[in-house]
Design a protein around this motif. Structure first.
Motif, PDB file in Angstrom:
ATOM      1  N   SER A  27       0.870  -1.193   0.000  1.00 20.10           N
ATOM      2  CA  SER A  27       0.000   0.000   0.000  1.00 20.10           C
ATOM      3  C   SER A  27       0.900   1.234   0.000  1.00 20.10           C
ATOM      4  N   ALA A  30       1.319   8.121  -0.390  1.00 16.31           N
ATOM      5  CA  ALA A  30       1.110   9.233  -1.320  1.00 16.31           C
ATOM      6  C   ALA A  30       0.917  10.522  -0.541  1.00 16.31           C
ATOM      7  N   ARG A  47      -2.087   3.760   0.005  1.00 15.86           N
ATOM      8  CA  ARG A  47      -3.083   3.392  -0.994  1.00 15.86           C
ATOM      9  C   ARG A  47      -3.141   1.881  -1.228  1.00 15.86           C
ATOM     10  N   SER A  49      -4.771  -1.637  -2.731  1.00 17.20           N
ATOM     11  CA  SER A  49      -5.457  -2.003  -3.974  1.00 17.20           C
ATOM     12  C   SER A  49      -6.425  -3.149  -3.710  1.00 17.20           C
ATOM     13  N   VAL A 142     -12.504   1.560  -9.489  1.00 16.79           N
ATOM     14  CA  VAL A 142     -11.218   2.141  -9.112  1.00 16.79           C
ATOM     15  C   VAL A 142     -10.426   1.069  -8.375  1.00 16.79           C
ATOM     16  N   THR A 144      -7.223   1.045  -7.132  1.00 14.92           N
ATOM     17  CA  THR A 144      -6.404   1.486  -6.000  1.00 14.92           C
ATOM     18  C   THR A 144      -7.092   2.631  -5.266  1.00 14.92           C
ATOM     19  N   THR A 146      -8.140   5.867  -3.597  1.00 15.30           N
ATOM     20  CA  THR A 146      -7.707   7.198  -4.025  1.00 15.30           C
ATOM     21  C   THR A 146      -8.410   8.302  -3.241  1.00 15.30           C
ATOM     22  N   GLY A 148      -8.506  12.570  -3.254  1.00 17.87           N
ATOM     23  CA  GLY A 148      -8.114  13.719  -4.064  1.00 17.87           C
ATOM     24  C   GLY A 148      -8.867  14.973  -3.668  1.00 17.87           C
ATOM     25  N   SER A 162     -12.485   7.598  -3.196  1.00 17.65           N
ATOM     26  CA  SER A 162     -13.043   6.604  -4.125  1.00 17.65           C
ATOM     27  C   SER A 162     -12.247   5.308  -4.067  1.00 17.65           C
ATOM     28  N   TRP A 163     -12.996   4.223  -4.165  1.00 17.33           N
ATOM     29  CA  TRP A 163     -12.402   2.878  -4.236  1.00 17.33           C
ATOM     30  C   TRP A 163     -13.463   1.917  -4.733  1.00 17.33           C
ATOM     31  N   TYR A 167     -17.855   6.162  -4.368  1.00  8.92           N
ATOM     32  CA  TYR A 167     -17.275   7.504  -4.439  1.00  8.92           C
ATOM     33  C   TYR A 167     -18.026   8.410  -3.460  1.00  8.92           C
TER      34      TYR A 167
END
Length: 281
Positions: A27, A30, A47, A49, A142, A144, A146, A148, A162-163, A167
């Protein structure tokens, strides 16, 4: 005995080599840095997956507090107070937790950020702010996880999570108008005491125009109600450089009194030494 020592040396060498081997994290970490209006936002998270797993509602159970990422705390920092769901979240750093549900997601800004995953003891008093959003279903999966920041505007943006096919977006408002107005008013009102002090200090330290430096430091003192000891210290040095020993001693005494009140022994000593030196015939 010699054979044992050699064997231990070889074992230690092998361990050192192994310790230096780097492999990818499952993971990866980021960092997101985004300016929204005049407010700096930073997000640090790991992150995970999906890797063929069913995520929301399975790997992440509905109705349970989730670390919102992997490994150590996912954190979010704001350089200014922000408004979320009509409530004020004070500037600072928070860990980000979520509680996914079928019809809604709770997004939680938690005060402690040194947890590995969820806190050992969840404390309601550590919740700085909690907001509820309605999740959306994505058409495209999605892979991985994420986080943002989207929908950038001078006055707001959205925190996106989101994954898989889930979302969620949380709007936060930033004080751009207030900060810009304050900056404009400050600029239009002219330089302040700190600005004049900085100008005087530059001229003095760079062997510039000390007559102008004295003018600037006097303006900074006139504009300052507190008369900081470092202001009068600089004035005394400028006066001494201009040959005004009497004025330099008076300014040093003013600086000394203020430094003693502030219990700043460095300035106390510097002023006493200067007064003694300038008092010599």
């Amino acid at each position: 005995m010699k054979k044992i020592i050699i064997a231990l040396a070889i074992l230690l060498a092998n361990f050192t080599v192994e310790a230096q081997i780097q492999t990818p994290q499952s993971s990866p970490k980021a960092t997101i840095n985004q300016t929204v209006g005049l407010t700096d936002v930073e997000i640090v998270y790991s992150r995970p997956s999906a890797r063929g797993r069913s995520v929301v509602g399975n790997l992440i159970p509905f109705g349970k507090v989730w670390r919102t990422g992997a490994n150590e705390n996912t954190t979010i920092s704001f350089s200014d107070n922000v408004i979320i769901d009509g409530k004020t979240l004070k500037k600072g750093k928070y860990s980000l937790y979520t509680i996914p549900k079928i019809e809604s997601w709770d997004i939680i800004f938690y005060k402690t950020t040194d947890n590995w995953g969820n806190p050992e003891e969840w404390k309601e008093e550590n919740i700085a702010l909690k907001a509820t959003v309605k999740p959306e279903t994505l058409n495209k999966s999605v892979e991985t996880f994420t986080i943002g920041i989207s929908g950038l505007d001078n006055n707001f943006a959205y925190l996106d999570i989101s994954w898989e096919n889930s979302y969620a977006a949380l709007k936060f408002e930033v004080p751009t108008q207030q900060k810009a107005t304050a900056n404009i008013e400050k600029a239009l009102s002219g330089p302040g005491g700190a600005d004049y002090f900085a100008a005087a200090q530059f001229l003095f330290q760079s062997n510039g125009d000390n007559v102008k430096a004295l003018e600037y430091i006097n303006k900074s003192l006139d504009m300052s109600k507190e008369k900081p000891f470092w202001y009068n210290r600089l004035k005394s040095l400028i006066q001494a450089k201009l040959g005004d020993r009497k004025g330099a001693i008076e300014s040093a005494k003013a600086s000394l009194t203020a430094a003693e009140a502030a219990k700043n022994q460095d300035y106390v000593k510097m002023n006493k030494d200067s007064i003694a030196e300038w008092s010599k015939n």
